[in-house]
Design a protein around this motif. Sequence first.
Motif, PDB file in Angstrom:
ATOM      1  N   LEU A 152     -44.955 -71.896  39.544  1.00 32.08           N
ATOM      2  CA  LEU A 152     -44.830 -73.123  38.763  1.00 32.08           C
ATOM      3  C   LEU A 152     -45.826 -74.172  39.262  1.00 32.08           C
ATOM      4  CD1 LEU A 152     -40.922 -73.382  38.606  1.00 32.08           C
ATOM      5  CD2 LEU A 152     -42.478 -72.386  36.904  1.00 32.08           C
ATOM      6  N   TYR A 153     -46.606 -74.720  38.322  1.00 27.17           N
ATOM      7  CA  TYR A 153     -47.631 -75.713  38.619  1.00 27.17           C
ATOM      8  C   TYR A 153     -46.960 -77.084  38.719  1.00 27.17           C
ATOM      9  CZ  TYR A 153     -51.598 -78.797  37.396  1.00 27.17           C
ATOM     10  OH  TYR A 153     -52.538 -79.792  37.352  1.00 27.17           O
ATOM     11  N   THR A 154     -46.886 -77.630  39.932  1.00 24.15           N
ATOM     12  CA  THR A 154     -45.972 -78.731  40.230  1.00 24.15           C
ATOM     13  C   THR A 154     -46.609 -80.123  40.239  1.00 24.15           C
ATOM     14  OG1 THR A 154     -46.261 -78.141  42.571  1.00 24.15           O
ATOM     15  CG2 THR A 154     -44.270 -77.360  41.470  1.00 24.15           C
ATOM     16  N   GLU A 155     -47.810 -80.275  39.726  1.00 24.15           N
ATOM     17  CA  GLU A 155     -48.450 -81.591  39.771  1.00 24.15           C
ATOM     18  C   GLU A 155     -47.624 -82.658  39.046  1.00 24.15           C
ATOM     19  OE1 GLU A 155     -52.687 -83.832  38.831  1.00 24.15           O
ATOM     20  OE2 GLU A 155     -52.239 -81.924  37.856  1.00 24.15           O
ATOM     21  N   SER A 156     -47.074 -82.329  37.887  1.00 20.81           N
ATOM     22  CA  SER A 156     -46.320 -83.343  37.131  1.00 20.81           C
ATOM     23  C   SER A 156     -45.057 -83.756  37.881  1.00 20.81           C
ATOM     24  CB  SER A 156     -45.963 -82.832  35.734  1.00 20.81           C
ATOM     25  OG  SER A 156     -45.090 -81.718  35.798  1.00 20.81           O
ATOM     26  N   TYR A 157     -44.433 -82.806  38.569  1.00 22.82           N
ATOM     27  CA  TYR A 157     -43.262 -83.158  39.382  1.00 22.82           C
ATOM     28  C   TYR A 157     -43.661 -84.120  40.490  1.00 22.82           C
ATOM     29  CZ  TYR A 157     -40.190 -82.929  43.413  1.00 22.82           C
ATOM     30  OH  TYR A 157     -39.426 -83.276  44.500  1.00 22.82           O
ATOM     31  N   ALA A 158     -44.750 -83.800  41.197  1.00 18.27           N
ATOM     32  CA  ALA A 158     -45.185 -84.632  42.316  1.00 18.27           C
ATOM     33  C   ALA A 158     -45.537 -86.043  41.847  1.00 18.27           C
ATOM     34  CB  ALA A 158     -46.379 -83.987  43.010  1.00 18.27           C
ATOM     35  N   ALA A 160     -44.361 -87.619  39.157  1.00 20.05           N
ATOM     36  CA  ALA A 160     -43.132 -88.317  38.788  1.00 20.05           C
ATOM     37  C   ALA A 160     -42.358 -88.761  40.028  1.00 20.05           C
ATOM     38  CB  ALA A 160     -42.265 -87.404  37.918  1.00 20.05           C
ATOM     39  N   TYR A 161     -42.268 -87.892  41.012  1.00 17.48           N
ATOM     40  CA  TYR A 161     -41.529 -88.212  42.235  1.00 17.48           C
ATOM     41  C   TYR A 161     -42.150 -89.420  42.934  1.00 17.48           C
ATOM     42  CZ  TYR A 161     -38.852 -87.439  46.509  1.00 17.48           C
ATOM     43  OH  TYR A 161     -37.996 -87.583  47.582  1.00 17.48           O
ATOM     44  N   GLU A 162     -43.476 -89.467  42.953  1.00 13.85           N
ATOM     45  CA  GLU A 162     -44.169 -90.580  43.600  1.00 13.85           C
ATOM     46  C   GLU A 162     -43.844 -91.909  42.921  1.00 13.85           C
ATOM     47  OE1 GLU A 162     -48.678 -91.614  45.199  1.00 13.85           O
ATOM     48  OE2 GLU A 162     -48.407 -90.187  43.548  1.00 13.85           O
ATOM     49  N   GLN A 163     -43.566 -91.841  41.610  1.00 11.40           N
ATOM     50  CA  GLN A 163     -43.204 -93.044  40.857  1.00 11.40           C
ATOM     51  C   GLN A 163     -41.702 -93.337  40.902  1.00 11.40           C
ATOM     52  OE1 GLN A 163     -45.611 -95.013  39.543  1.00 11.40           O
ATOM     53  NE2 GLN A 163     -47.049 -93.544  40.453  1.00 11.40           N
ATOM     54  N   GLY A 164     -40.960 -92.525  41.642  1.00 10.88           N
ATOM     55  CA  GLY A 164     -39.519 -92.725  41.744  1.00 10.88           C
ATOM     56  C   GLY A 164     -38.720 -92.110  40.616  1.00 10.88           C
ATOM     57  N   ASP A 165     -39.364 -91.259  39.824  1.00 13.89           N
ATOM     58  CA  ASP A 165     -38.703 -90.633  38.677  1.00 13.89           C
ATOM     59  C   ASP A 165     -38.204 -89.242  39.076  1.00 13.89           C
ATOM     60  OD1 ASP A 165     -37.836 -89.650  36.277  1.00 13.89           O
ATOM     61  OD2 ASP A 165     -39.825 -89.532  35.353  1.00 13.89           O
ATOM     62  N   LEU A 166     -36.948 -89.154  39.448  1.00 11.29           N
ATOM     63  CA  LEU A 166     -36.383 -87.880  39.881  1.00 11.29           C
ATOM     64  C   LEU A 166     -36.157 -86.922  38.721  1.00 11.29           C
ATOM     65  CD1 LEU A 166     -33.827 -89.040  42.618  1.00 11.29           C
ATOM     66  CD2 LEU A 166     -36.227 -88.380  42.861  1.00 11.29           C
ATOM     67  N   LYS A 167     -36.202 -87.438  37.491  1.00  5.71           N
ATOM     68  CA  LYS A 167     -36.035 -86.554  36.336  1.00  5.71           C
ATOM     69  C   LYS A 167     -37.256 -85.657  36.120  1.00  5.71           C
ATOM     70  CE  LYS A 167     -32.806 -89.488  33.763  1.00  5.71           C
ATOM     71  NZ  LYS A 167     -32.549 -90.216  32.494  1.00  5.71           N
ATOM     72  N   GLY A 168     -38.327 -85.930  36.852  1.00  2.00           N
ATOM     73  CA  GLY A 168     -39.518 -85.094  36.737  1.00  2.00           C
ATOM     74  C   GLY A 168     -39.289 -83.660  37.151  1.00  2.00           C
ATOM     75  N   VAL A 169     -38.199 -83.408  37.865  1.00  2.00           N
ATOM     76  CA  VAL A 169     -37.906 -82.037  38.293  1.00  2.00           C
ATOM     77  C   VAL A 169     -37.224 -81.227  37.191  1.00  2.00           C
ATOM     78  CG1 VAL A 169     -35.561 -82.330  39.243  1.00  2.00           C
ATOM     79  CG2 VAL A 169     -37.173 -80.752  40.352  1.00  2.00           C
ATOM     80  N   GLU A 195     -43.120 -85.371  51.588  1.00  2.00           N
ATOM     81  CA  GLU A 195     -42.309 -86.386  50.908  1.00  2.00           C
ATOM     82  C   GLU A 195     -41.457 -85.795  49.793  1.00  2.00           C
ATOM     83  OE1 GLU A 195     -42.861 -90.616  48.473  1.00  2.00           O
ATOM     84  OE2 GLU A 195     -44.606 -89.512  49.193  1.00  2.00           O
ATOM     85  N   ASN A 196     -42.006 -84.837  49.043  1.00  2.00           N
ATOM     86  CA  ASN A 196     -41.303 -84.394  47.828  1.00  2.00           C
ATOM     87  C   ASN A 196     -40.759 -82.974  47.877  1.00  2.00           C
ATOM     88  OD1 ASN A 196     -43.465 -82.560  47.147  1.00  2.00           O
ATOM     89  ND2 ASN A 196     -44.589 -84.258  46.209  1.00  2.00           N
ATOM     90  N   ILE A 197     -41.041 -82.234  48.944  1.00  2.00           N
ATOM     91  CA  ILE A 197     -40.698 -80.804  48.949  1.00  2.00           C
ATOM     92  C   ILE A 197     -39.192 -80.559  49.032  1.00  2.00           C
ATOM     93  CG2 ILE A 197     -40.987 -80.563  51.463  1.00  2.00           C
ATOM     94  CD1 ILE A 197     -41.809 -77.910  48.783  1.00  2.00           C
ATOM     95  N   LYS A 198     -38.488 -81.365  49.787  1.00  2.00           N
ATOM     96  CA  LYS A 198     -37.066 -81.116  49.992  1.00  2.00           C
ATOM     97  C   LYS A 198     -36.283 -81.247  48.685  1.00  2.00           C
ATOM     98  CE  LYS A 198     -33.311 -82.185  53.237  1.00  2.00           C
ATOM     99  NZ  LYS A 198     -32.181 -82.432  52.318  1.00  2.00           N
ATOM    100  N   TYR A 199     -36.554 -82.289  47.917  1.00  2.00           N
ATOM    101  CA  TYR A 199     -35.845 -82.486  46.651  1.00  2.00           C
ATOM    102  C   TYR A 199     -36.161 -81.355  45.682  1.00  2.00           C
ATOM    103  CZ  TYR A 199     -33.911 -84.861  42.574  1.00  2.00           C
ATOM    104  OH  TYR A 199     -33.165 -85.172  41.466  1.00  2.00           O
TER     105      TYR A 199
END
Length: 237
Positions: A152-158, A160-169, A195-199
Amino acid sequence: MTKLSVNINKIATLRNSRGGDVPSVLKVAKDVQKFGAHGVTIHPRPDERHIRYQDARDLKEVVYTEYNIEGNPIKSFMDLVLEVKPTQVTLVPDAEDAITSNAGWDTIKHKDFLVDVIAEFKRNGIRTSVFVDADERMVEAAVATGTDRVELYTESYASAYEQGDLKGVEPFVKAAIKANEVGLGINAGHDLSLENIKYFKENIPNLLEVSIGHALIAESLYLGIENVVNLYLNKLK
């Protein structure tokens, strides 16, 4: 636990910027395995601007964990992979001038091409993974290509997470559920970080492996590579 494969492309970038063999790609590969990483990933490109084709051959002698080679299956890449016979080949639809990977395969449009490529690798005992966006249709269609896994290509998740948007997952959760339903293994990679791997790991069912390079090497400049590898391992438990 989810396995950690360390992408060492950036080590090669630094080496190539000065010439010589410092830092040593082979030494870093040995070290990250000694520090607990479950695998080593490289992504050679046709211009060899970071990892060189000879690096891929040389690494075969020192990678005793999982060896993953990523790339666009042009003829030279396929010949290299079939010569080296890594544990896994990850197919990525890179343009030759791409700075980094920026899209997954359209597994519907490119089905016939992928079928032929994957069959050749599997005849040679190499596990296959196909780089895809977090799209249930692309995951489901990947089954027909014969691949063992999707990455899975995770750039969009990363982002979104950086912007505080947890729905990006959420698209990744749906894609992973679909992969589980159709019997495909799940890998993931691109812009994953401490920063974002655990979630991400906590939300993706049956995540087998993550491949992390740029962030891990950058974090290691401040924290040390042994420490950083172990920080990732703790977050992936």
